[in-house]
Design an enzyme around this catalytic site. Structure first.
Site, PDB file in Angstrom:
ATOM      1  N   LYS A  26       0.803  -1.196  -0.397  1.00 34.51           N
ATOM      2  CA  LYS A  26      -0.513   0.012  -0.174  1.00 34.51           C
ATOM      3  C   LYS A  26       1.120   1.376  -0.019  1.00 34.51           C
ATOM      4  CE  LYS A  26      -0.060  -0.334   5.355  1.00 34.51           C
ATOM      5  NZ  LYS A  26      -1.376  -0.750   6.062  1.00 34.51           N
TER       6      LYS A  26
ATOM      7  N   TYR B 158      16.411  30.616   5.669  1.00 36.31           N
ATOM      8  CA  TYR B 158      15.886  31.575   6.896  1.00 36.31           C
ATOM      9  C   TYR B 158      15.536  31.452   8.200  1.00 36.31           C
ATOM     10  CZ  TYR B 158      12.991  31.099   3.099  1.00 36.31           C
ATOM     11  OH  TYR B 158      12.559  30.884   1.350  1.00 36.31           O
TER      12      TYR B 158
HETATM   13  C1  LIG Z   1      -0.088  -1.479   7.625  1.00 35.20           C
HETATM   14  C2  LIG Z   1      -0.738  -2.323   7.224  1.00 35.20           C
HETATM   15  C3  LIG Z   1      -0.126  -3.804   8.054  1.00 35.20           C
HETATM   16  C4  LIG Z   1       1.336  -3.990   7.401  1.00 35.20           C
HETATM   17  O1  LIG Z   1       1.518  -3.364   9.411  1.00 35.20           O
HETATM   18  P1  LIG Z   1       3.399  -2.609   9.260  1.00 35.20           P
HETATM   19  O2  LIG Z   1       3.721  -2.780  10.677  1.00 35.20           O
HETATM   20  O3  LIG Z   1       4.267  -1.892   8.085  1.00 35.20           O
HETATM   21  O4  LIG Z   1       3.538  -4.703   9.048  1.00 35.20           O
HETATM   22  C5  LIG Z   1      -0.607  -4.914   8.300  1.00 35.20           C
HETATM   23  N1  LIG Z   1      -1.794  -5.101   7.906  1.00 35.20           N
HETATM   24  C6  LIG Z   1      -3.061  -4.208   7.977  1.00 35.20           C
HETATM   25  C7  LIG Z   1      -4.693  -4.862   7.542  1.00 35.20           C
HETATM   26  C8  LIG Z   1      -1.387  -2.937   7.462  1.00 35.20           C
HETATM   27  O5  LIG Z   1      -3.384  -2.100   7.319  1.00 35.20           O
END
Ligand SMILES: *Cc1c(COP(=O)(O)O)cnc(C)c1O
Length: 359
Positions: free
Chosen positions: A33, A245
Site C-alpha cells: 500500500k 531562513y
Molecule cells: C499496514 C498494514 C499492515 C502492515 O503493518 P506493518 O506495521 O508495516 O508491518 C498489516 N495489516 C494491515 C491491515 C495494515 O493496514
C-alpha cells in the site's frame, strides 16, 4: 544528470521478505500500500512475487488496479472499507475487498466473488466488532468469507493488548458457521515479536522496506532505501554569518557550506532543520539552518567537498550509515511517515538483483 534521487535495493527487499517468511513459517501477504511505503508499489510487488506470497495488500482500488495492470495475478486484498459505489470497480480489477458492514457484505455477496471479513478487536478503525460476529451467523452462512482477519494496534509493544485482541479474534472466528480458508492477523512487528505464526498467512509491511518494528528484535531488516543528492553550491562564510531562513544557524569562525537540491517538498522534513545528519565521502555532516522547500544546507567544513559530489541523506556511504530510524527520530516523525513522505519529485532508481535473492 540526476541531481537528487531515491535508490531502492529490491534484492534487500526480497531478503527481508525471505527472512520474515522463514521466521513465520507460513506464506506472506506483503503490504504494498501507499505505493509500497513510498518505494514503488508495483516494483515491490513484482520483486516480492518471486517469494511466492499468498497475495498482496493495498489500501485502495486505484492501488490494486495499478498492480493488476502491471501484471500481478495473485489475489490483491484492499485493506480499507469500500463503499457500495466501488463494487463494480473492484470486480473489474479483480480485487478482493475486506468487509465488516452487513449491508455491504450482502451487496458484495451477490457478485459471488471472494472477500475477507475484517474483525475489529480493538483498533476501532474498520471492520465488524468481534462481539457482533455471532449475531450475523446467518449472513455468513449465505455469504461465506474466503478469509477472516484482524489487526493489532500495538504489535511493536510488549504488552498484554495483543493477547486480548487474539482472544477476541479467536472468539469471532469460532462464531462463524465455518472456518475460512485464510486466517490472518500478524503484521511485521507481530512476527518479529512472536513466531511461528498462529495463522495461515501474515501481513508484513515496514520490515520489508528496511525498518524494524522495534529495537532488539530476533531478526533485523537490511536497509532498502537511500536518498542521495549532489552538491549544487558551495561557499565559505565568515564568522558570525547566518544560514537559511530566520537565521537560526550562525557560523563560529569561517565555515564551508554546501547546498543540496532536496528540501521539505521532497519529504526531507522541515523538522530536520539544524538536526539532520548526512554523509559525504563517508563522513558525518550536519544540516546548517532551516531546511527549505527545495534546498538544504550542510556544514562541510571538516570534509573534502566539490560541486557535484554526492551527499547521502539516507543510507550507507563507506563505513557509516544514516538509517530511517535515525532520521525519523531526529525529525520527530514515525519511520512509516518518513518513508511514505518521500515525494515523487525525487526520481526512483532501482537496483534489481531480486532474481538472485529468490530461493
Ligand atoms: C499496514 C498494514 C499492515 C502492515 O503493518 P506493518 O506495521 O508495516 O508491518 C498489516 N495489516 C494491515 C491491515 C495494515 O493496514
Amino acid at each position: 544528470m540526476t541531481r537528487a534521487w531515491v535508490e531502492i535495493d529490491l534484492g534487500a527487499l526480497c531478503r527481508n521478505g525471505a527472512a520474515l517468511v522463514a521466521r513465520a513459517g507460513v506464506p506472506m501477504l506483503p503490504m504494498v500500500k501507499a505505493d509500497g511505503y513510498g518505494l514503488g508499489g508495483l516494483r515491490s510487488a513484482l520483486a516480492l512475487d518471486a517469494l511466492n506470497p499468498w497475495g498482496f495488500g493495498v489500501a485502495s482500488v486505484t492501488e490494486g488496479d495499478e498492480l493488476r495492470r502491471g501484471g500481478i495475478t495473485r489475489p490483491i486484498i484492499v485493506f480499507t472499507p469500500i463503499l457500495q459505489t466501488e463494487i463494480d470497480a473492484l470486480r473489474r480489477a479483480d480485487l478482493t475487498p475486506t468487509l465488516g458492514d452487513p449491508a455491504v457484505i450482502e451487496s458484495w455477496a451477490r457478485t459471488g466473488r471472494a472477500w475477507h471479513l475484517h474483525v475489529d478487536t480493538g483498533m476501532s478503525r474498520a471492520g465488524m466488532l468481534w462481539h457482533l460476529v455471532a449475531e450475523h451467523a446467518s449472513l455468513f452462512e449465505r455469504a461465506a468469507p474466503e478469509g477472516v482477519f484482524t489487526h493489532f494496534h500495538s504489535a511493536q509493544r510488549d504488552d498484554a493488548s495483543r493477547d486480548v485482541q487474539e482472544q477476541r479474534f479467536a472468539a469471532a472466528v469460532a462464531a462463524l458457521p465455518s472456518r475460512p480458508a485464510i486466517v490472518h492477523a500478524e503484521n511485521g512487528p507481530a512476527i518479529e515479536r512472536r513466531a511461528p505464526s498462529t495463522c495461515t498467512v501474515f501481513r508484513p509491511g515496514v520490515f520489508l522496506y528496511g525498518v524494524a518494528g522495534f529495537e532488539g528484535g530476533a531478526i533485523r531488516p537490511e536497509p532498502v532505501a537511500s536518498v542521495r543528492a549532489r552538491i549544487v553550491e558551495l561557499r565559505t562564510i565568515a564568522d558570525g554569518e547566518t544560514v537559511s531562513y530566520d537565521a537560526t544557524w550562525r557560523a563560529t569562525g569561517p565555515r564551508r557550506i554546501a547546498t543540496v537540491p532536496v528540501g521539505y517538498a521532497d519529504g526531507y522534513c522541515r523538522a530536520l532543520s539544524n538536526r539532520g545528519v548526512a554523509l559525504l565521502h563517508g563522513k558525518r555532516i550536519s544540516v546548517a539552518g532551516v531546511v527549505t522547500m527545495d534546498m538544504t544546507m550542510f556544514d562541510v567544513t571538516e570534509c573534502e567537498a566539490s560541486l557535484g559530489d554526492v551527499v547521502t541523506l539516507l543510507g550507507r556511504d563507506g563505513d557509516d550509515e544514516i538509517t530511517v530510524g535515525d532520521l525519523s527520530e531526529r525529525g520527530g516523525v514515525s519511520p512509516y511517515e518518513f518513508l511514505t513522505g518521500l515525494r515523487l519529485r525525487l526520481p526512483r532508481r532501482y537496483r534489481d538483483d531480486a532474481a538472485e535473492a529468490a530461493p
